[in-house]
Scaffold this motif. Structure first.
Motif, PDB file in Angstrom:
ATOM      1  N   MET A  11      41.859  41.461  50.160  1.00 35.41           N
ATOM      2  CA  MET A  11      41.511  41.608  51.501  1.00 35.41           C
ATOM      3  C   MET A  11      40.411  40.267  51.704  1.00 35.41           C
ATOM      4  SD  MET A  11      40.290  44.610  54.027  1.00 35.41           S
ATOM      5  CE  MET A  11      38.963  45.472  52.875  1.00 35.41           C
ATOM      6  N   LEU A  12      39.443  40.353  50.974  1.00 30.27           N
ATOM      7  CA  LEU A  12      38.331  39.563  51.112  1.00 30.27           C
ATOM      8  C   LEU A  12      38.692  38.058  50.644  1.00 30.27           C
ATOM      9  CD1 LEU A  12      35.438  38.850  51.859  1.00 30.27           C
ATOM     10  CD2 LEU A  12      34.587  39.285  49.396  1.00 30.27           C
ATOM     11  N   ASP A  36      44.687  36.494  35.484  1.00 29.82           N
ATOM     12  CA  ASP A  36      44.202  37.744  35.278  1.00 29.82           C
ATOM     13  C   ASP A  36      42.945  37.777  34.543  1.00 29.82           C
ATOM     14  OD1 ASP A  36      43.483  40.331  34.250  1.00 29.82           O
ATOM     15  OD2 ASP A  36      45.619  40.867  33.859  1.00 29.82           O
ATOM     16  N   ILE A  37      41.769  38.097  35.079  1.00 31.63           N
ATOM     17  CA  ILE A  37      40.398  38.011  34.635  1.00 31.63           C
ATOM     18  C   ILE A  37      40.305  38.541  33.475  1.00 31.63           C
ATOM     19  CG2 ILE A  37      39.138  37.230  36.740  1.00 31.63           C
ATOM     20  CD1 ILE A  37      37.693  40.025  36.740  1.00 31.63           C
ATOM     21  N   THR A  61      39.574  48.184  43.176  1.00 30.03           N
ATOM     22  CA  THR A  61      38.619  48.923  44.253  1.00 30.03           C
ATOM     23  C   THR A  61      39.105  50.199  44.798  1.00 30.03           C
ATOM     24  OG1 THR A  61      40.056  47.637  45.949  1.00 30.03           O
ATOM     25  CG2 THR A  61      38.227  46.299  45.102  1.00 30.03           C
ATOM     26  N   ASP A  76      38.912  45.843  34.589  1.00 31.46           N
ATOM     27  CA  ASP A  76      38.870  44.944  35.809  1.00 31.46           C
ATOM     28  C   ASP A  76      37.347  44.500  36.126  1.00 31.46           C
ATOM     29  OD1 ASP A  76      41.523  44.658  35.863  1.00 31.46           O
ATOM     30  OD2 ASP A  76      41.778  46.280  37.498  1.00 31.46           O
ATOM     31  N   ILE A  98      31.189  39.115  44.026  1.00 35.81           N
ATOM     32  CA  ILE A  98      31.147  40.062  45.257  1.00 35.81           C
ATOM     33  C   ILE A  98      30.936  41.677  44.638  1.00 35.81           C
ATOM     34  CG2 ILE A  98      32.210  40.787  47.353  1.00 35.81           C
ATOM     35  CD1 ILE A  98      32.086  37.589  46.788  1.00 35.81           C
ATOM     36  N   TYR A 123      33.388  53.969  40.159  1.00 41.12           N
ATOM     37  CA  TYR A 123      33.601  52.419  40.650  1.00 41.12           C
ATOM     38  C   TYR A 123      32.181  51.616  40.820  1.00 41.12           C
ATOM     39  CZ  TYR A 123      33.979  49.252  44.790  1.00 41.12           C
ATOM     40  OH  TYR A 123      33.884  48.109  45.294  1.00 41.12           O
ATOM     41  N   LYS A 127      30.537  48.368  38.781  1.00 38.72           N
ATOM     42  CA  LYS A 127      30.075  47.430  39.681  1.00 38.72           C
ATOM     43  C   LYS A 127      28.564  47.090  39.274  1.00 38.72           C
ATOM     44  CE  LYS A 127      31.982  45.505  42.467  1.00 38.72           C
ATOM     45  NZ  LYS A 127      33.122  44.212  42.490  1.00 38.72           N
ATOM     46  N   LEU A 149      34.367  47.062  54.322  1.00 42.06           N
ATOM     47  CA  LEU A 149      35.115  45.946  54.820  1.00 42.06           C
ATOM     48  C   LEU A 149      36.206  46.489  55.386  1.00 42.06           C
ATOM     49  CD1 LEU A 149      35.130  43.756  51.668  1.00 42.06           C
ATOM     50  CD2 LEU A 149      33.631  43.591  53.436  1.00 42.06           C
TER      51      LEU A 149
HETATM   52  N1  LIG Z   1      36.771  47.038  50.379  1.00 42.28           N
HETATM   53  C1  LIG Z   1      35.590  47.519  50.694  1.00 42.28           C
HETATM   54  O1  LIG Z   1      35.230  48.092  51.642  1.00 42.28           O
HETATM   55  C2  LIG Z   1      34.399  46.872  49.860  1.00 42.28           C
HETATM   56  C3  LIG Z   1      32.922  47.230  50.108  1.00 42.28           C
HETATM   57  C4  LIG Z   1      32.124  46.638  49.438  1.00 42.28           C
HETATM   58  C5  LIG Z   1      32.343  45.852  48.521  1.00 42.28           C
HETATM   59  N2  LIG Z   1      33.646  45.565  47.993  1.00 42.28           N
HETATM   60  C6  LIG Z   1      33.844  44.373  46.993  1.00 42.28           C
HETATM   61  O2  LIG Z   1      34.457  43.340  47.732  1.00 42.28           O
HETATM   62  C7  LIG Z   1      35.308  42.504  46.725  1.00 42.28           C
HETATM   63  C8  LIG Z   1      36.794  42.419  47.182  1.00 42.28           C
HETATM   64  O3  LIG Z   1      37.235  43.573  47.692  1.00 42.28           O
HETATM   65  P1  LIG Z   1      38.510  43.824  48.547  1.00 42.28           P
HETATM   66  O4  LIG Z   1      38.324  44.631  49.549  1.00 42.28           O
HETATM   67  O5  LIG Z   1      39.012  42.189  48.950  1.00 42.28           O
HETATM   68  O6  LIG Z   1      39.534  44.356  47.206  1.00 42.28           O
HETATM   69  P2  LIG Z   1      40.958  44.278  47.245  1.00 42.28           P
HETATM   70  O7  LIG Z   1      41.652  43.904  48.576  1.00 42.28           O
HETATM   71  O8  LIG Z   1      41.632  45.217  46.645  1.00 42.28           O
HETATM   72  O9  LIG Z   1      41.321  42.878  46.435  1.00 42.28           O
HETATM   73  C9  LIG Z   1      40.891  42.805  44.809  1.00 42.28           C
HETATM   74  C10 LIG Z   1      42.021  41.635  44.415  1.00 42.28           C
HETATM   75  O10 LIG Z   1      41.679  41.541  43.164  1.00 42.28           O
HETATM   76  C11 LIG Z   1      43.010  41.741  42.342  1.00 42.28           C
HETATM   77  N3  LIG Z   1      42.674  41.971  40.777  1.00 42.28           N
HETATM   78  C12 LIG Z   1      42.451  43.271  40.467  1.00 42.28           C
HETATM   79  N4  LIG Z   1      42.321  43.221  39.007  1.00 42.28           N
HETATM   80  C13 LIG Z   1      42.587  41.840  38.797  1.00 42.28           C
HETATM   81  C14 LIG Z   1      42.289  41.254  37.700  1.00 42.28           C
HETATM   82  N5  LIG Z   1      42.249  41.651  36.277  1.00 42.28           N
HETATM   83  N6  LIG Z   1      42.506  39.721  37.644  1.00 42.28           N
HETATM   84  C15 LIG Z   1      42.700  39.148  38.774  1.00 42.28           C
HETATM   85  N7  LIG Z   1      42.779  40.107  40.017  1.00 42.28           N
HETATM   86  C16 LIG Z   1      42.596  41.139  39.937  1.00 42.28           C
HETATM   87  C17 LIG Z   1      43.826  42.782  42.878  1.00 42.28           C
HETATM   88  O11 LIG Z   1      45.136  42.757  42.803  1.00 42.28           O
HETATM   89  P3  LIG Z   1      46.052  43.824  42.694  1.00 42.28           P
HETATM   90  O12 LIG Z   1      45.875  44.541  44.073  1.00 42.28           O
HETATM   91  O13 LIG Z   1      47.435  43.470  42.465  1.00 42.28           O
HETATM   92  O14 LIG Z   1      45.387  45.040  41.778  1.00 42.28           O
HETATM   93  C18 LIG Z   1      43.177  42.253  44.537  1.00 42.28           C
HETATM   94  O15 LIG Z   1      44.432  41.316  45.045  1.00 42.28           O
HETATM   95  C19 LIG Z   1      35.557  43.594  45.413  1.00 42.28           C
HETATM   96  O16 LIG Z   1      34.560  42.788  44.572  1.00 42.28           O
HETATM   97  C20 LIG Z   1      34.914  44.899  46.031  1.00 42.28           C
HETATM   98  O17 LIG Z   1      34.045  45.404  44.741  1.00 42.28           O
HETATM   99  C21 LIG Z   1      34.559  45.965  48.669  1.00 42.28           C
END
Ligand SMILES: NC(=O)c1ccc[n+]([C@@H]2O[C@H](COP(=O)([O-])OP(=O)(O)OC[C@H]3O[C@@H](n4cnc5c(N)ncnc54)[C@H](OP(=O)(O)O)[C@@H]3O)[C@@H](O)[C@H]2O)c1
Length: 271
Positions: A11-12, A36-37, A61, A76, A98, A123, A127, A149
């Protein structure tokens, strides 16, 4: 200047890439299928590009599922970040990572950048651990903590609420957890501005705060949804992972973002 984004299909990640395309940066964006990290050999991709900045948007997440899938979440969120930190340290790349409001326990109403972390779910623990790895190993880093988010993704609160409320007469929503909803577009723009500021921890969210009940009420109002909202307590609506009661991130370092209600309004119009 080269900038590499991991987790760019998330999403981000998607919005960061979109906003970066409007800048002069040379962009290298990778979804999990290409980078893949947690995979040591994928670090060669980064080495070859030799970026000035890495923005790590890759993360596990799923907050509730993490209580069950601990190994996957740890891999992850901690092991993967360790790989990125190692390469940043060896090659002198700057890391933009992030992080989340869930590194805090929610016993304080507002959290400053330097407040002590004390996560209350798995989780959040992963983090917090990854933040410490960065702080203990790198000098050139930005840790961006954000919260609640919403953006172009089916699994954020706004989208889930729009789906669940369809055809329902009433829905219960919790009224005793407070945070700042944040639009990924606004966050992405702010992250791009932060990376020529001083290294360190930044809190970036839209301004203002609310409970999940107030957040849902605003969506109902804006979309004219005919579903009655019933406010309830977390006790009545328990989740697998504990959530902090208050997780408002005080931004003491950069220009404040617009109010979450204004950002939500734009998001609902644009989507
Ligand atoms: N969403 C929220 O409300 C929220 C709030 C506070 C902070 N954050 C932080 O913001 C950041 C972005 O979150 P988001 O909401 O954009 O999450 P998201 O939509 O779940 O995106 C995370 C991405 O990382 C990928 N990923 C997972 N494991 C991986 C790996 N080993 N190597 C490479 N890519 C990998 C996922 O792929 P797959 O889907 O294919 O696994 C997904 O595309 C994260 O650090 C999260 O902790 C999010």
């Amino acid at each position: 200047m080269k900038i590499l984004i991991t987790g760019s299909k998330g999403m981000l990640g998607q919005d960061i890439v979109k906003e970066l395309k409007k800048t002069k940066f040379e962009i290298f964006d990778f979804g999990k299928e290409k980078l893949d990290i947690t995979n040591k050999s994928d670090m060669n991709i980064i080495k070859k590009i030799s970026p000035n900045f890495i923005i790590n948007c890759a993360a596990y997440t799923k907050v509730d599922l993490a209580e069950k899938e601990k190994e996957k979440c740890y891999s992850d969120n901690v092991k993967g970040v360790k790989e990125i930190v190692d390469i940043c340290k060896r090659k002198n790349f700057t890391l933009v990572h992030i992080s989340t409001d869930y590194v805090f326990d929610g016993t304080k109403k507002e959290y400053n950048e330097n407040d002590k972390k004390n996560p209350i779910n798995y989780y959040g623990k992963t983090k917090a651990e990854s933040e410490d790895i960065i702080i203990n190993n790198l000098k050139k880093y930005y840790i961006i903590r954000t919260s609640w988010l919403f953006g172009k993704n089916e699994n954020n609160f706004v989208e889930k609420f729009l789906r669940f409320s369809k055809g329902k007469k009433e829905l219960k929503v919790v009224n005793d957890q407070f945070g700042s909803p944040t639009y990924t577009k606004d966050l992405s723009r702010a992250i791009i501005k932060v990376i020529d500021k001083k290294y360190g921890i930044y809190h970036i969210t839209n301004s203002g705060n609310c409970s999940w009940f107030e957040f849902a009420s605003e969506i109902v109002k804006k979309k004219n949804i005919k579903c009655k909202l019933i406010s309830c307590s977390t006790k009545e609506f328990p989740t697998k992972a504990k959530r902090p009661r208050y997780s408002i991130l005080k931004n003491n370092k950069i220009k404040k973002l617009r109010l979450w209600k204004l950002a939500l309004n734009e998001y609902l119009k644009e989507k």
